[in-house]
Design a protein around this motif. Structure first.
Motif, PDB file in Angstrom:
ATOM      1  N   THR A 282       0.825  -1.201   0.000  1.00 28.87           N
ATOM      2  CA  THR A 282       0.000   0.000   0.000  1.00 28.87           C
ATOM      3  C   THR A 282       0.867   1.262   0.000  1.00 28.87           C
ATOM      4  OG1 THR A 282      -0.091   0.176   2.411  1.00 28.87           O
ATOM      5  CG2 THR A 282      -1.732  -1.245   1.341  1.00 28.87           C
ATOM      6  N   LEU A 283       0.242   2.393  -0.324  1.00 27.67           N
ATOM      7  CA  LEU A 283       0.974   3.653  -0.277  1.00 27.67           C
ATOM      8  C   LEU A 283       1.415   3.956   1.151  1.00 27.67           C
ATOM      9  CD1 LEU A 283       2.005   6.186  -1.700  1.00 27.67           C
ATOM     10  CD2 LEU A 283      -0.247   7.231  -1.310  1.00 27.67           C
ATOM     11  N   PHE A 284       0.573   3.652   2.117  1.00 26.91           N
ATOM     12  CA  PHE A 284       0.930   3.866   3.515  1.00 26.91           C
ATOM     13  C   PHE A 284       2.185   3.081   3.877  1.00 26.91           C
ATOM     14  CE2 PHE A 284       0.865   3.084   8.044  1.00 26.91           C
ATOM     15  CZ  PHE A 284       0.438   4.288   8.599  1.00 26.91           C
ATOM     16  N   GLU A 285       2.255   1.847   3.446  1.00 25.89           N
ATOM     17  CA  GLU A 285       3.418   1.015   3.754  1.00 25.89           C
ATOM     18  C   GLU A 285       4.672   1.550   3.076  1.00 25.89           C
ATOM     19  OE1 GLU A 285       1.195  -3.320   4.344  1.00 25.89           O
ATOM     20  OE2 GLU A 285       1.774  -2.637   2.331  1.00 25.89           O
ATOM     21  N   ARG A 286       4.529   2.032   1.854  1.00 23.15           N
ATOM     22  CA  ARG A 286       5.685   2.590   1.143  1.00 23.15           C
ATOM     23  C   ARG A 286       6.193   3.847   1.843  1.00 23.15           C
ATOM     24  NH1 ARG A 286       6.703   0.100  -3.583  1.00 23.15           N
ATOM     25  NH2 ARG A 286       5.062  -1.220  -4.446  1.00 23.15           N
TER      26      ARG A 286
ATOM     27  N   ASP B 294      -6.205   2.473  -1.991  1.00 24.25           N
ATOM     28  CA  ASP B 294      -5.212   1.877  -2.889  1.00 24.25           C
ATOM     29  C   ASP B 294      -5.919   1.169  -4.030  1.00 24.25           C
ATOM     30  OD1 ASP B 294      -2.479   2.268  -1.573  1.00 24.25           O
ATOM     31  OD2 ASP B 294      -3.660   1.463   0.084  1.00 24.25           O
ATOM     32  N   ASP B 295      -5.578   1.529  -5.248  1.00 26.30           N
ATOM     33  CA  ASP B 295      -6.206   0.958  -6.443  1.00 26.30           C
ATOM     34  C   ASP B 295      -5.181   1.071  -7.569  1.00 26.30           C
ATOM     35  OD1 ASP B 295      -8.093  -0.067  -8.228  1.00 26.30           O
ATOM     36  OD2 ASP B 295      -8.894   1.928  -8.679  1.00 26.30           O
ATOM     37  N   VAL B 296      -4.319   0.074  -7.660  1.00 28.41           N
ATOM     38  CA  VAL B 296      -3.143   0.176  -8.520  1.00 28.41           C
ATOM     39  C   VAL B 296      -3.501  -0.042  -9.991  1.00 28.41           C
ATOM     40  CG1 VAL B 296      -0.863  -0.750  -9.022  1.00 28.41           C
ATOM     41  CG2 VAL B 296      -1.641  -0.547  -6.652  1.00 28.41           C
ATOM     42  N   HIS B 297      -3.083   0.890 -10.834  1.00 28.86           N
ATOM     43  CA  HIS B 297      -3.186   0.760 -12.286  1.00 28.86           C
ATOM     44  C   HIS B 297      -1.782   0.916 -12.854  1.00 28.86           C
ATOM     45  CE1 HIS B 297      -7.656   1.068 -12.754  1.00 28.86           C
ATOM     46  NE2 HIS B 297      -7.513   1.546 -11.533  1.00 28.86           N
ATOM     47  N   TYR B 298      -1.351  -0.035 -13.639  1.00 26.12           N
ATOM     48  CA  TYR B 298       0.007   0.037 -14.152  1.00 26.12           C
ATOM     49  C   TYR B 298       0.138   1.179 -15.155  1.00 26.12           C
ATOM     50  CZ  TYR B 298       0.812  -4.433 -11.915  1.00 26.12           C
ATOM     51  OH  TYR B 298       0.942  -5.421 -10.982  1.00 26.12           O
TER      52      TYR B 298
ATOM     53  N   TYR C   9      10.046  28.997  16.030  1.00 30.17           N
ATOM     54  CA  TYR C   9       9.088  28.104  16.670  1.00 30.17           C
ATOM     55  C   TYR C   9       9.220  26.725  16.041  1.00 30.17           C
ATOM     56  CZ  TYR C   9       5.995  28.843  12.615  1.00 30.17           C
ATOM     57  OH  TYR C   9       5.467  28.922  11.353  1.00 30.17           O
ATOM     58  N   GLU C  10       8.771  25.709  16.788  1.00 32.36           N
ATOM     59  CA  GLU C  10       8.852  24.331  16.316  1.00 32.36           C
ATOM     60  C   GLU C  10       7.460  23.800  15.981  1.00 32.36           C
ATOM     61  OE1 GLU C  10      10.948  21.753  18.924  1.00 32.36           O
ATOM     62  OE2 GLU C  10      12.842  22.867  18.789  1.00 32.36           O
ATOM     63  N   GLU C  11       7.381  23.105  14.869  1.00 35.99           N
ATOM     64  CA  GLU C  11       6.136  22.477  14.448  1.00 35.99           C
ATOM     65  C   GLU C  11       6.120  21.022  14.918  1.00 35.99           C
ATOM     66  OE1 GLU C  11       3.510  23.539  13.081  1.00 35.99           O
ATOM     67  OE2 GLU C  11       3.912  25.261  11.781  1.00 35.99           O
ATOM     68  N   PRO C  12       5.040  20.565  15.516  1.00 41.40           N
ATOM     69  CA  PRO C  12       4.947  19.133  15.849  1.00 41.40           C
ATOM     70  C   PRO C  12       4.891  18.313  14.575  1.00 41.40           C
ATOM     71  CG  PRO C  12       2.835  20.214  16.186  1.00 41.40           C
ATOM     72  CD  PRO C  12       3.822  21.303  15.898  1.00 41.40           C
ATOM     73  N   TYR C  13       5.414  17.108  14.635  1.00 46.03           N
ATOM     74  CA  TYR C  13       5.408  16.237  13.457  1.00 46.03           C
ATOM     75  C   TYR C  13       3.993  15.721  13.200  1.00 46.03           C
ATOM     76  CZ  TYR C  13      10.479  16.264  13.076  1.00 46.03           C
ATOM     77  OH  TYR C  13      11.786  16.653  12.891  1.00 46.03           O
ATOM     78  N   LEU C  14       3.609  15.680  11.935  1.00 50.83           N
ATOM     79  CA  LEU C  14       2.282  15.220  11.553  1.00 50.83           C
ATOM     80  C   LEU C  14       2.247  13.704  11.414  1.00 50.83           C
ATOM     81  CD1 LEU C  14       1.506  17.898   8.809  1.00 50.83           C
ATOM     82  CD2 LEU C  14       0.386  17.706  11.047  1.00 50.83           C
ATOM     83  N   PRO C  15       1.101  13.084  11.691  1.00 52.55           N
ATOM     84  CA  PRO C  15       0.967  11.638  11.467  1.00 52.55           C
ATOM     85  C   PRO C  15       1.155  11.302   9.986  1.00 52.55           C
ATOM     86  CG  PRO C  15      -0.825  12.457  12.836  1.00 52.55           C
ATOM     87  CD  PRO C  15      -0.097  13.660  12.314  1.00 52.55           C
ATOM     88  N   LEU C  16       1.602  10.097   9.732  1.00 56.03           N
ATOM     89  CA  LEU C  16       1.839   9.637   8.362  1.00 56.03           C
ATOM     90  C   LEU C  16       0.568   9.756   7.522  1.00 56.03           C
ATOM     91  CD1 LEU C  16       4.075   8.249   6.610  1.00 56.03           C
ATOM     92  CD2 LEU C  16       2.992   6.088   7.187  1.00 56.03           C
ATOM     93  N   MET C  17       0.708  10.287   6.317  1.00 56.84           N
ATOM     94  CA  MET C  17      -0.376  10.458   5.360  1.00 56.84           C
ATOM     95  C   MET C  17      -1.470  11.388   5.880  1.00 56.84           C
ATOM     96  SD  MET C  17      -0.826   6.904   3.188  1.00 56.84           S
ATOM     97  CE  MET C  17      -1.972   7.663   2.027  1.00 56.84           C
ATOM     98  N   SER C  18      -1.049  12.468   6.527  1.00 52.40           N
ATOM     99  CA  SER C  18      -1.993  13.521   6.883  1.00 52.40           C
ATOM    100  C   SER C  18      -2.249  14.397   5.666  1.00 52.40           C
ATOM    101  CB  SER C  18      -1.426  14.394   8.009  1.00 52.40           C
ATOM    102  OG  SER C  18      -1.256  13.670   9.201  1.00 52.40           O
TER     103      SER C  18
ATOM    104  N   PHE D 201       1.669   7.546  -6.201  1.00 53.27           N
ATOM    105  CA  PHE D 201       0.704   8.622  -5.976  1.00 53.27           C
ATOM    106  C   PHE D 201      -0.208   8.794  -7.191  1.00 53.27           C
ATOM    107  CE2 PHE D 201       3.704   9.779  -2.667  1.00 53.27           C
ATOM    108  CZ  PHE D 201       2.920  10.384  -1.702  1.00 53.27           C
ATOM    109  N   VAL D 202       0.360   8.676  -8.379  1.00 58.02           N
ATOM    110  CA  VAL D 202      -0.394   8.945  -9.607  1.00 58.02           C
ATOM    111  C   VAL D 202      -1.196   7.730 -10.061  1.00 58.02           C
ATOM    112  CG1 VAL D 202      -0.195   9.635 -12.025  1.00 58.02           C
ATOM    113  CG2 VAL D 202       1.258  10.723 -10.304  1.00 58.02           C
ATOM    114  N   TYR D 203      -0.592   6.551  -9.999  1.00 57.64           N
ATOM    115  CA  TYR D 203      -1.218   5.332 -10.506  1.00 57.64           C
ATOM    116  C   TYR D 203      -1.702   4.391  -9.402  1.00 57.64           C
ATOM    117  CZ  TYR D 203       0.715   6.399 -15.140  1.00 57.64           C
ATOM    118  OH  TYR D 203       1.020   6.980 -16.334  1.00 57.64           O
TER     119      TYR D 203
END
Length: 211
Positions: A2-6, A165-169, A82-91, A30-32
């Motif tokens: 999945t994109l999340f895993e990548r 996730d919907d992979v198209h080659y 100033y410091e920005e807190p880190y965002l969760p993955l795929m926000s 991201f595109v395909y």
């Protein structure tokens, strides 16, 4: 995968060459690799993705991206330190230039994101793509118009906007070019940014999902 895993497997890069190669590998996913589903009403398909990366560390090989919105700021900047807190993955991170999909890593001290630079909108109820411009184009680079679709976050605890996730080659190689309206700081001066971190669906690639 999945994109999340990548994105969760993305690692800190110690050179611009290494980083460019990593973005070349990520861009087709991201595109395909799927779409953003909005409240069972729309699908947002990314047609151009533009990457940003800023290493917060003081390491000598740290790759910096001074124009990145979501990063720590220094006392020399107009906003002050100033410091920005880190965002969760795929926000989804909205700013004045559009919408980022983030993949930051606090442990490795880097910020990273893909900015949606061009998109297509699929109307789920009508089972068709929306003509987005007066010329009836199915692709739009006006990122500010995404606010009409990337809206409706639920307050009842149910996800309103999710990545599917919907992979198209790919049928054509993505066009790789420099980012829009960007610069780098060298010797205290702003100079043209020549890093090719923007990836665009080829105009000849007629791939459009229909279901």
């Amino acid at each position: 995968m999945t994109l999340f895993e990548r994105l969760s497997g993305f690692k800190r890069c110690s050179s611009e060459k290494e980083l460019t190669a990593a973005f070349e590998e990520l861009a087709p996913h991201f595109v395909y690799g799927g779409y953003i589903k909005v409240n069972d009403a729309y699908r947002v398909y990314i047609r151009t993705i533009e990457f940003y990366y800023h290493d917060e560390s003081d390491k000598p090989d740290a790759v910096k991206d001074a124009i990145m919105y979501h990063r720590n700021h220094t006392s020399e900047e107009p906003e002050g330190a100033y410091e920005e807190p880190y965002l969760p993955l795929m926000s989804i991170y909205m700013h004045s230039s559009g919408y980022d999909i983030t993949f930051e890593n606090e442990k490795q001290e880097y910020r990273a994101s893909g900015l949606i630079r061009e998109y297509s909108i699929y109307d789920i109820g009508q089972n068709e793509f929306i003509c987005l411009t007066s010329k009836r184009a199915l692709r739009d680079e006006r990122v500010s118009y995404l606010k009409y679709y990337l809206n409706g976050f639920s307050l009842d605890g149910n996800p309103g906007i999710v990545w599917v996730d919907d992979v198209h080659y790919p049928q054509k190689q993505l066009l790789q070019c420099t980012r829009l309206r960007t610069y780098v700081i060298k010797d205290g001066n702003k100079v043209e940014d020549t890093r090719k971190w923007r990836f665009k669906l080829n105009e000849e690639d007629v791939w459009l999902p229909t279901v």
